[in-house]
Motif scaffolding. Structure first.
Motif, PDB file in Angstrom:
ATOM      1  N   ALA A 118     -26.019  13.550  24.168  1.00  0.00           N
ATOM      2  CA  ALA A 118     -26.593  12.363  24.794  1.00  0.00           C
ATOM      3  C   ALA A 118     -26.638  11.103  23.941  1.00  0.00           C
ATOM      4  O   ALA A 118     -27.261  10.121  24.345  1.00  0.00           O
ATOM      5  CB  ALA A 118     -28.018  12.686  25.253  1.00  0.00           C
ATOM      6  N   THR A 119     -25.951  11.091  22.776  1.00  0.00           N
ATOM      7  CA  THR A 119     -26.073   9.916  21.895  1.00  0.00           C
ATOM      8  C   THR A 119     -24.738   9.464  21.312  1.00  0.00           C
ATOM      9  O   THR A 119     -24.702   8.905  20.222  1.00  0.00           O
ATOM     10  CB  THR A 119     -27.026  10.224  20.726  1.00  0.00           C
ATOM     11  N   GLU A 120     -23.651   9.701  22.009  1.00  0.00           N
ATOM     12  CA  GLU A 120     -22.343   9.449  21.399  1.00  0.00           C
ATOM     13  C   GLU A 120     -21.776   8.062  21.679  1.00  0.00           C
ATOM     14  O   GLU A 120     -20.697   7.736  21.177  1.00  0.00           O
ATOM     15  CB  GLU A 120     -21.359  10.538  21.838  1.00  0.00           C
ATOM     16  N   THR A 121     -22.465   7.267  22.469  1.00  0.00           N
ATOM     17  CA  THR A 121     -22.061   5.879  22.690  1.00  0.00           C
ATOM     18  C   THR A 121     -23.291   4.993  22.535  1.00  0.00           C
ATOM     19  O   THR A 121     -24.423   5.444  22.765  1.00  0.00           O
ATOM     20  CB  THR A 121     -21.472   5.659  24.102  1.00  0.00           C
ATOM     21  N   PRO A 122     -23.124   3.721  22.163  1.00  0.00           N
ATOM     22  CA  PRO A 122     -24.295   2.839  22.071  1.00  0.00           C
ATOM     23  C   PRO A 122     -25.070   2.745  23.368  1.00  0.00           C
ATOM     24  O   PRO A 122     -26.309   2.761  23.375  1.00  0.00           O
ATOM     25  CB  PRO A 122     -23.674   1.488  21.681  1.00  0.00           C
ATOM     26  N   LYS A 123     -24.373   2.681  24.477  1.00  0.00           N
ATOM     27  CA  LYS A 123     -25.032   2.595  25.783  1.00  0.00           C
ATOM     28  C   LYS A 123     -25.915   3.797  26.060  1.00  0.00           C
ATOM     29  O   LYS A 123     -26.985   3.683  26.683  1.00  0.00           O
ATOM     30  CB  LYS A 123     -23.973   2.446  26.876  1.00  0.00           C
ATOM     31  N   ALA A 124     -25.497   4.960  25.568  1.00  0.00           N
ATOM     32  CA  ALA A 124     -26.222   6.196  25.850  1.00  0.00           C
ATOM     33  C   ALA A 124     -27.646   6.163  25.315  1.00  0.00           C
ATOM     34  O   ALA A 124     -28.551   6.779  25.897  1.00  0.00           O
ATOM     35  CB  ALA A 124     -25.472   7.382  25.242  1.00  0.00           C
ATOM     36  N   LEU A 125     -27.868   5.457  24.219  1.00  0.00           N
ATOM     37  CA  LEU A 125     -29.190   5.454  23.598  1.00  0.00           C
ATOM     38  C   LEU A 125     -30.247   4.856  24.505  1.00  0.00           C
ATOM     39  O   LEU A 125     -31.423   5.222  24.426  1.00  0.00           O
ATOM     40  CB  LEU A 125     -29.157   4.680  22.280  1.00  0.00           C
ATOM     41  N   PHE A 126     -29.832   3.932  25.359  1.00  0.00           N
ATOM     42  CA  PHE A 126     -30.789   3.242  26.210  1.00  0.00           C
ATOM     43  C   PHE A 126     -31.042   3.987  27.527  1.00  0.00           C
ATOM     44  O   PHE A 126     -31.739   3.489  28.396  1.00  0.00           O
ATOM     45  CB  PHE A 126     -30.307   1.818  26.463  1.00  0.00           C
ATOM     46  N   ALA A 127     -30.482   5.196  27.635  1.00  0.00           N
ATOM     47  CA  ALA A 127     -30.685   6.011  28.836  1.00  0.00           C
ATOM     48  C   ALA A 127     -31.298   7.360  28.499  1.00  0.00           C
ATOM     49  O   ALA A 127     -31.357   8.243  29.349  1.00  0.00           O
ATOM     50  CB  ALA A 127     -29.351   6.209  29.566  1.00  0.00           C
ATOM     51  N   LEU A 128     -31.781   7.524  27.265  1.00  0.00           N
ATOM     52  CA  LEU A 128     -32.266   8.835  26.844  1.00  0.00           C
ATOM     53  C   LEU A 128     -33.531   9.276  27.570  1.00  0.00           C
ATOM     54  O   LEU A 128     -33.848  10.465  27.597  1.00  0.00           O
ATOM     55  CB  LEU A 128     -32.505   8.841  25.331  1.00  0.00           C
ATOM     56  N   GLU A 146     -21.411  11.967  15.105  1.00  0.00           N
ATOM     57  CA  GLU A 146     -20.035  11.761  14.652  1.00  0.00           C
ATOM     58  C   GLU A 146     -19.367  10.612  15.403  1.00  0.00           C
ATOM     59  O   GLU A 146     -18.804   9.702  14.797  1.00  0.00           O
ATOM     60  CB  GLU A 146     -19.227  13.055  14.833  1.00  0.00           C
ATOM     61  N   ASP A 147     -19.439  10.626  16.738  1.00  0.00           N
ATOM     62  CA  ASP A 147     -18.775   9.580  17.523  1.00  0.00           C
ATOM     63  C   ASP A 147     -19.477   8.240  17.432  1.00  0.00           C
ATOM     64  O   ASP A 147     -18.832   7.187  17.419  1.00  0.00           O
ATOM     65  CB  ASP A 147     -18.698  10.008  18.991  1.00  0.00           C
ATOM     66  N   LEU A 148     -20.798   8.254  17.373  1.00  0.00           N
ATOM     67  CA  LEU A 148     -21.552   6.999  17.397  1.00  0.00           C
ATOM     68  C   LEU A 148     -21.271   6.104  16.185  1.00  0.00           C
ATOM     69  O   LEU A 148     -21.088   4.890  16.356  1.00  0.00           O
ATOM     70  CB  LEU A 148     -23.049   7.288  17.524  1.00  0.00           C
ATOM     71  N   PRO A 149     -21.211   6.620  14.959  1.00  0.00           N
ATOM     72  CA  PRO A 149     -20.865   5.751  13.831  1.00  0.00           C
ATOM     73  C   PRO A 149     -19.516   5.059  14.019  1.00  0.00           C
ATOM     74  O   PRO A 149     -19.370   3.870  13.712  1.00  0.00           O
ATOM     75  CB  PRO A 149     -20.838   6.702  12.636  1.00  0.00           C
TER      76      PRO A 149
END
Length: 281
Positions: A118-128, A146-149
């Motif tokens: 649930a945290t692999e894109t910047p957008k995903a963080l705002f939908a947790l 891994e993907d988010l950095p």
């Protein structure tokens, strides 16, 4: 379904799938995403489908590719063989969860669980905080570092000792609280240095301390350490039983004294949750 340890296995390595069955993991995740090169994905789908069609003695999840055309191809190959769950990478909250639910249902499957990363894109963080109440298929929530950095141009998510840099500690915490807000198990992300047993033990113990229920594994050698970390100890179980018994003997009391300390509702809740985990086989 007990999910202390979930072991990743590349979808194009059927030999490793068979070996993974004896790893002691609570569940396997057969991977069709990052560990499989694009040219190998057709063969991987076939290998995963073949494995699913055989006898299974533990839950088997399949990590499909992120929502898109490849997801449909992945699902078409594996869903007829009844995976216990689907791991959804690059999930972006309730919308992604509902869409995968819809696609599974359209294929005639009503039983497979969904475990979002649930945290692999910047957008995903705002939908947790949006995962709860979408579908009963949701069986946990995990996160990735891994993907988010790469998505934000960060050099790394980890310090030299394997722990996370400040921005990614925030991501970890949000994923943890997002899982609990949705009332599903929070699954800690991988520890990449699979030969570092002491580091893994420390990392897994920290995850349990902080409120994670289990952890992703990338190598069979990690499974025993992870299972040990996320299995309540005899001392913890004994404490929980004593707490529950003490409250039962003092029905109606909001707070009680035990071992020279005061306990109230949160302690009882923690004790009951711990005992529930020991009974969840």
């Amino acid at each position: 379904m007990r999910l202390r340890s979930l072991l990743f296995v590349p979808g194009d390595r059927p030999d490793r799938m068979e070996k993974a069955l004896s790893s002691g993991a609570d569940a396997l995740i057969l991977d069709l995403e990052d560990s499989v090169l694009p040219q190998n994905k057709p063969a991987a789908r076939q290998a995963v489908a073949t494995f699913l069609a055989g006898k299974r003695e533990l839950p088997v999840f399949v990590r499909v590719n992120a929502l898109g055309a490849r997801t449909d191809v992945d699902l078409a190959a594996v869903v007829p063989h009844g995976p216990d769950g689907i791991v959804l990478p690059k999930a972006e909250g309730a919308v992604s969860l509902a869409e995968l639910d819809r696609r599974l249902t359209a294929l005639g499957n009503r039983s497979a669980g969904i475990l979002p990363i649930a945290t692999e894109t910047p957008k995903a963080l705002f939908a947790l905080g949006s995962y709860g109440g979408v579908t009963p298929r949701l069986c946990g929530l995990s996160w990735g570092a891994e993907d988010l950095p790469a998505a934000i141009g960060a050099a790394t998510a980890r310090e030299a000792d394997g722990y996370f840099t400040a921005p990614f500690e925030i991501v970890r915490a949000l994923a943890l609280f997002g899982a609990h807000a949705a009332q599903v198990p929070a699954i800690e992300t991988v520890y990449p240095a699979f030969r570092d047993e002491a580091g893994l033990a420390s990392y897994a113990a920290r995850g349990k301390r902080d409120g994670f229920s289990g952890m992703l594994a990338i190598h069979p050698a990690q499974v025993a350490v992870i299972n040990g970390a996320f299995t309540p100890s005899p001392a913890e179980i004994a404490w929980a039983r004593r707490v529950v018994a003490a409250f039962a003997q003092n029905a109606g009391a909001g707070a009680i004294e035990l071992d020279g300390g005061m306990l109230d509702a949160p302690h009882l809740q923690r004790a009951k949750a711990l005992l529930a985990r020991t009974e969840d086989k």
